[in-house]
Design an enzyme around this catalytic site. Structure first.
Site, short mmCIF file in Angstrom:
data_model
loop_
_atom_site.label_atom_id
_atom_site.label_comp_id
_atom_site.label_asym_id
_atom_site.label_seq_id
_atom_site.Cartn_x
_atom_site.Cartn_y
_atom_site.Cartn_z
N LEU A 33 64.36 -1.75 4.69
CA LEU A 33 63.33 -2.26 3.78
C LEU A 33 62.83 -1.19 2.82
O LEU A 33 62.55 -0.06 3.21
CB LEU A 33 62.16 -2.80 4.60
CG LEU A 33 62.52 -3.91 5.60
CD1 LEU A 33 61.27 -4.38 6.34
CD2 LEU A 33 63.21 -5.07 4.91
N HIS A 34 62.72 -1.58 1.55
CA HIS A 34 62.17 -0.69 0.52
C HIS A 34 61.00 -1.41 -0.15
O HIS A 34 60.66 -2.54 0.24
CB HIS A 34 63.26 -0.31 -0.49
CG HIS A 34 64.02 -1.49 -1.03
ND1 HIS A 34 63.43 -2.44 -1.83
CD2 HIS A 34 65.29 -1.89 -0.84
CE1 HIS A 34 64.32 -3.36 -2.15
NE2 HIS A 34 65.46 -3.06 -1.55
N GLY A 36 60.69 -3.02 -2.76
CA GLY A 36 60.98 -4.37 -3.26
C GLY A 36 60.72 -5.41 -2.17
O GLY A 36 60.04 -6.42 -2.39
N HIS A 37 61.27 -5.16 -0.97
CA HIS A 37 61.03 -6.08 0.15
C HIS A 37 59.53 -6.14 0.49
O HIS A 37 58.98 -7.20 0.74
CB HIS A 37 61.75 -5.61 1.42
CG HIS A 37 63.23 -5.55 1.33
ND1 HIS A 37 63.94 -4.37 1.38
CD2 HIS A 37 64.15 -6.54 1.19
CE1 HIS A 37 65.23 -4.63 1.30
NE2 HIS A 37 65.39 -5.93 1.18
N GLN A 61 78.53 -12.84 4.76
CA GLN A 61 78.43 -12.70 3.30
C GLN A 61 79.10 -11.43 2.77
O GLN A 61 79.00 -11.13 1.58
CB GLN A 61 76.98 -12.83 2.83
CG GLN A 61 76.06 -11.69 3.20
CD GLN A 61 74.61 -12.00 2.85
OE1 GLN A 61 73.99 -12.85 3.48
NE2 GLN A 61 74.05 -11.31 1.86
N GLY A 147 63.61 -11.75 -4.19
CA GLY A 147 63.44 -10.83 -5.32
C GLY A 147 64.33 -11.24 -6.49
O GLY A 147 65.47 -11.68 -6.29
N SER A 185 66.99 -1.18 -4.31
CA SER A 185 68.03 -1.89 -3.55
C SER A 185 68.38 -1.03 -2.34
O SER A 185 68.40 0.21 -2.45
CB SER A 185 69.27 -2.05 -4.44
OG SER A 185 70.40 -2.32 -3.65
O1 PAF Z 1 69.21 -10.68 -0.22
C1 PAF Z 1 69.47 -10.52 0.98
O2 PAF Z 1 69.02 -9.57 1.62
C2 PAF Z 1 70.39 -11.51 1.68
O3 PAF Z 1 71.38 -11.99 0.82
C3 PAF Z 1 69.64 -12.68 2.35
C4 PAF Z 1 68.92 -13.55 1.34
C5 PAF Z 1 68.66 -12.13 3.37
C6 PAF Z 1 70.65 -13.57 3.09
O4 PAF Z 1 71.38 -12.85 4.04
#
Ligand code: PAF
Length: 283
Positions: A33-34, A36-37, A61, A147, A185
């Site tokens: 987490l940075h 932005g989060h 993903q 974001g 990021s």
């Molecule tokens: O942006 C992200 O961190 C990811 O793509 C998310 C939305 C948590 C889905 O895994």
């Protein structure tokens, strides 16, 4: 702050929150987490009675040659930041909890998932849509916070939520930037000192594109793109993946900006692929 690892426990606690007439905000993350989060978490805490943060590095993903193994992880740091902010629940499932043996369901978001980043990341946006749909069914939030930095992701998720009738308001918050404009990021952690300096070129190029479009008139967007690309190429460590001006709703390229458009860029700095965007609004 409760740290929960199972789907069932989060569903139970969310139903209980709802039974108590508490509004729920969800911030889905992949951890590391940075600011932005954290800005999303703060916003959720300000706008909801209860905030759930999910931390899950979603293997589905990541493509076969992508950075799943080395994706930054910092569980201890994440939990200490979230407890300082007073998030209510952190959902940290293991992969098997999200994808039990035999799991085979997925959402196909359609052609929009093949544009922009989808062109070089086949299947990525279907996997994002699928895992987020699961999070929405698990946390049952009134609001979910994303974001703007991942613009295509926000458009894909809104489309999925709308078309599958999820009763959650999807809120997109502005990108949080470093002093030189670099979008925050988790992947910025990959950059060496020299690469970190070079990476400010993305925001410089976006600002240049914005200025040219706003200053009147250069309605010829291919010329705008060329100027942006020339600026990015002036940075020896940068390699352009794409520079595109697109419609904010369907992400299709636009020929001219009538009311609104988004300039999206993806650039490799060394081995790190960075993305960013800027929304252009004309009155
Ligand atoms: O942006 C992200 O961190 C990811 O793509 C998310 C939305 C948590 C889905 O895994």
């Amino acid at each position: 702050m409760q740290i929960i690892k199972t789907v069932k426990e989060v569903q139970d606690i969310s139903r209980w929150f709802r039974g108590e007439c508490k509004s729920i905000g969800l911030v889905p993350t992949m951890g590391a987490l940075h600011e932005g989060h954290l800005s999303l978490v703060r916003r959720s805490i300000g706008e909801n009675d209860r905030t759930i943060v999910s931390i899950f590095v979603n293997p589905a993903q990541f493509g076969p040659n992508e950075d799943l193994q080395k994706y930054p992880r910092d569980t201890e740091g994440d939990l200490s930041k979230l407890s300082e902010l007073q998030a209510d629940v952190v959902f940290m499932p293991e992969t098997e909890e999200m994808y039990p043996e035999g799991f085979s369901t997925s959402i196909d978001i359609g052609p929009i998932g093949k544009l922009l980043c989808g062109a070089s990341r086949p299947g990525h946006f279907n996997a994002v849509a699928t895992v987020v749909a699961k999070f929405l069914n698990i946390a049952i939030p009134h609001r979910m916070y994303l974001g703007q930095k991942d613009f295509q992701q926000t458009v894909v998720i809104k489309k999925m939520a709308r078309e599958l009738n999820f009763d959650t308001n999807i809120i997109v918050s502005p990108t949080v930037r470093e002093n030189d404009g670099l979008a925050m990021s988790s992947r910025n952690a990959y950059l060496s000192g020299e690469e970190r300096k070079a990476s400010s070129i993305l925001y410089k190029a976006l600002k240049l594109g914005q200025e040219i479009i706003m200053s009147n008139g250069l309605d010829d967007l291919s010329a705008v793109k060329k100027e942006m690309e020339a600026l990015i190429r002036s940075e020896p460590l940068a390699k352009i993946d794409y520079v595109k001006v697109v419609d904010p709703y369907n992400l299709e390229p636009v020929q001219r900006v009538l009311f609104a458009a988004v300039i999206c860029v993806a650039v490799r700095i060394g081995n790190t692929r960075l993305i960013d965007n800027i929304i252009i609004e004309k009155n």
